[in-house]
Design an enzyme around this catalytic site. Structure first.
Site, PDB file in Angstrom:
ATOM      1  N   ARG A 100       0.849  -1.211   0.000  1.00 54.52           N
ATOM      2  CA  ARG A 100       0.000   0.000   0.000  1.00 54.52           C
ATOM      3  C   ARG A 100       0.885   1.261   0.000  1.00 54.52           C
ATOM      4  O   ARG A 100       0.628   2.218  -0.686  1.00 54.52           O
ATOM      5  CB  ARG A 100      -0.898   0.065   1.245  1.00 54.52           C
ATOM      6  N   ASN A 102      -8.911   7.978   5.761  1.00 56.17           N
ATOM      7  CA  ASN A 102      -7.863   7.428   4.906  1.00 56.17           C
ATOM      8  C   ASN A 102      -6.507   7.469   5.587  1.00 56.17           C
ATOM      9  O   ASN A 102      -6.206   8.381   6.358  1.00 56.17           O
ATOM     10  CB  ASN A 102      -7.799   8.197   3.584  1.00 56.17           C
ATOM     11  N   HIS A 141      -7.721   7.022  11.284  1.00 54.64           N
ATOM     12  CA  HIS A 141      -7.270   5.621  11.267  1.00 54.64           C
ATOM     13  C   HIS A 141      -5.770   5.473  11.055  1.00 54.64           C
ATOM     14  O   HIS A 141      -5.305   4.418  10.654  1.00 54.64           O
ATOM     15  CB  HIS A 141      -8.040   4.848  10.179  1.00 54.64           C
ATOM     16  N   THR A 173     -17.398   7.906   1.328  1.00 54.90           N
ATOM     17  CA  THR A 173     -17.373   6.893   2.398  1.00 54.90           C
ATOM     18  C   THR A 173     -18.697   6.160   2.433  1.00 54.90           C
ATOM     19  O   THR A 173     -19.757   6.761   2.294  1.00 54.90           O
ATOM     20  CB  THR A 173     -17.036   7.502   3.781  1.00 54.90           C
ATOM     21  N   SER A 174     -18.602   4.839   2.607  1.00 52.17           N
ATOM     22  CA  SER A 174     -19.812   4.016   2.627  1.00 52.17           C
ATOM     23  C   SER A 174     -20.574   4.200   3.932  1.00 52.17           C
ATOM     24  O   SER A 174     -21.695   3.729   4.063  1.00 52.17           O
ATOM     25  CB  SER A 174     -19.427   2.546   2.474  1.00 52.17           C
TER      26      SER A 174
HETATM   27  P1  NAD Z   1     -15.395   2.070   1.839  1.00 54.93           P
HETATM   28  O1  NAD Z   1     -14.505   1.253   0.930  1.00 54.93           O
HETATM   29  O2  NAD Z   1     -16.211   1.372   2.840  1.00 54.93           O
HETATM   30  O3  NAD Z   1     -16.365   2.952   0.934  1.00 54.93           O
HETATM   31  C1  NAD Z   1     -15.901   3.621  -0.186  1.00 54.93           C
HETATM   32  C2  NAD Z   1     -16.984   4.541  -0.673  1.00 54.93           C
HETATM   33  O4  NAD Z   1     -16.422   5.286  -1.728  1.00 54.93           O
HETATM   34  C3  NAD Z   1     -18.225   3.840  -1.216  1.00 54.93           C
HETATM   35  O5  NAD Z   1     -19.381   4.429  -0.650  1.00 54.93           O
HETATM   36  C4  NAD Z   1     -18.168   4.108  -2.724  1.00 54.93           C
HETATM   37  O6  NAD Z   1     -19.448   4.292  -3.302  1.00 54.93           O
HETATM   38  C5  NAD Z   1     -17.382   5.397  -2.763  1.00 54.93           C
HETATM   39  N1  NAD Z   1     -16.652   5.660  -3.991  1.00 54.93           N
HETATM   40  C6  NAD Z   1     -16.083   4.808  -4.871  1.00 54.93           C
HETATM   41  N2  NAD Z   1     -15.510   5.480  -5.884  1.00 54.93           N
HETATM   42  C7  NAD Z   1     -15.713   6.797  -5.633  1.00 54.93           C
HETATM   43  C8  NAD Z   1     -15.354   7.994  -6.281  1.00 54.93           C
HETATM   44  N3  NAD Z   1     -14.650   8.000  -7.432  1.00 54.93           N
HETATM   45  N4  NAD Z   1     -15.738   9.165  -5.742  1.00 54.93           N
HETATM   46  C9  NAD Z   1     -16.452   9.212  -4.586  1.00 54.93           C
HETATM   47  N5  NAD Z   1     -16.820   8.109  -3.920  1.00 54.93           N
HETATM   48  C10 NAD Z   1     -16.450   6.910  -4.430  1.00 54.93           C
HETATM   49  O7  NAD Z   1     -14.447   3.134   2.489  1.00 54.93           O
HETATM   50  P2  NAD Z   1     -14.544   3.911   3.839  1.00 54.93           P
HETATM   51  O8  NAD Z   1     -15.961   4.299   4.099  1.00 54.93           O
HETATM   52  O9  NAD Z   1     -13.489   4.928   3.787  1.00 54.93           O
HETATM   53  O10 NAD Z   1     -14.172   2.836   4.955  1.00 54.93           O
HETATM   54  C11 NAD Z   1     -13.237   1.810   4.778  1.00 54.93           C
HETATM   55  C12 NAD Z   1     -11.971   1.883   5.608  1.00 54.93           C
HETATM   56  O11 NAD Z   1     -10.930   1.630   4.681  1.00 54.93           O
HETATM   57  C13 NAD Z   1     -11.618   3.201   6.214  1.00 54.93           C
HETATM   58  O12 NAD Z   1     -11.303   2.947   7.522  1.00 54.93           O
HETATM   59  C14 NAD Z   1     -10.347   3.647   5.513  1.00 54.93           C
HETATM   60  O13 NAD Z   1      -9.378   4.001   6.468  1.00 54.93           O
HETATM   61  C15 NAD Z   1      -9.805   2.417   4.858  1.00 54.93           C
HETATM   62  N6  NAD Z   1      -9.204   2.618   3.507  1.00 54.93           N
HETATM   63  C16 NAD Z   1      -8.395   3.692   3.266  1.00 54.93           C
HETATM   64  C17 NAD Z   1      -7.873   3.886   1.993  1.00 54.93           C
HETATM   65  C18 NAD Z   1      -6.979   5.073   1.771  1.00 54.93           C
HETATM   66  O14 NAD Z   1      -6.272   5.501   2.673  1.00 54.93           O
HETATM   67  N7  NAD Z   1      -6.996   5.664   0.570  1.00 54.93           N
HETATM   68  C19 NAD Z   1      -8.172   3.004   0.954  1.00 54.93           C
HETATM   69  C20 NAD Z   1      -8.994   1.895   1.250  1.00 54.93           C
HETATM   70  C21 NAD Z   1      -9.504   1.724   2.533  1.00 54.93           C
END
Ligand code: NAD
Length: 229
Positions: A56, A87, A104, A171-172
């Protein structure tokens, strides 16, 4: 100056090329999350967990902030913008946002596995098994794993309670306790959700759901708010 508090999730970084957890093609399809993002996994197989976060981190050095991150920076011209992000990437900071709270943890940091207060910047993408903190214990990723407490939640709840405008982006709202922060928004505060997904937001009073990707949706909303502000 009016205050905008923004809660961001994995979706805001999707257009930068970092996959989300729950979308198809997301990380959860490639890994069993319980094998890589829990304290038990770290106990059982630190090599595997470390390899997952090294990958990552390596990817993070290859991607750039996108339009959504930059639009939030622009809002600082007229608003006191406070970002609360789930994130672990650093794309808000790299875009130029000045006030970012990481709920997080942060991928580019590591910490002692015996004393949470010993946090270090990691040089480069690779943490090696055998690299130790000053107390002699193995360094671990500075991330909150499933099942671990989220120490920043009270501060994030207090901040949410001070919002004049509240934005939720990508965020979901499935991961708690972060998803529960919306209940701290003061009644009557305008709330905007930017996420292309179908989601049930009936519990968020007066929310305007903008069903667009973060880049285009945040850009348009920022333009509107900058005209108003
Ligand atoms: P999630 O994966 O549960 O939800 C992602 C959300 O993003 C969904 O609702 C989806 O519809 C939406 N989405 C997808 N593509 C999109 C776009 N182009 N524009 C806007 N929205 C879009 O993620 P979450 O709610 O952040 O929770 C998951 C956990 O995963 C968190 O704790 C987070 O820390 C971690 N995470 C972080 C990263 C990162 O740092 N970039 C990446 C993956 C997961």
């Amino acid at each position: 100056m009016k205050r905008i508090v923004v809660l961001t999730g994995a979706g805001i970084s999707a257009e930068s090329g970092i996959s989300t957890f729950r979308d198809s093609g997301g990380l959860w399809e490639k890994y069993d999350i319980m094998e890589v993002a829990t304290p038990e996994a770290w106990e059982r197989d630190p090599e595997l967990v470390n390899q997952f976060y090294n990958q990552r981190r390596k990817q993070l050095y290859e991607v750039e902030p996108n339009q959504a991150h930059y639009a939030l920076v622009e809002l600082e011209k007229k608003y006191d913008v406070r970002i609360i992000t789930q994130n672990i990437d650093d794309l808000h900071e790299r875009a130029g946002s000045s006030k970012v709270m990481h709920l997080h943890g942060e991928l580019k940091k590591v910490r002692s596995s015996v004393d949470d207060s010993l946090v270090y910047d990691l040089d480069g993408w690779e943490l090696k098994i055998g690299e130790k903190c000053e107390l002699g214990s193995q360094l671990r990723p500075h991330v909150v794993w499933f099942g671990e407490p989220v120490p920043m939640i009270p501060a994030a709840a207090d901040l949410t309670n001070t919002a004049d405008i509240y934005l939720i982006i990508g965020t979901s709202l499935n991961v708690y306790p972060a998803a529960g922060l919306v209940s701290y928004v003061r009644p009557g505060t305008p709330v905007y959700l930017i996420d292309p997904g179908e989601m049930n937001v009936s519990h968020i009073a007066g929310v305007k759901h903008i069903r667009e990707k973060a880049g285009a949706g945040t850009r348009k909303l920022a333009d509107k708010l900058l005209q108003k502000g």
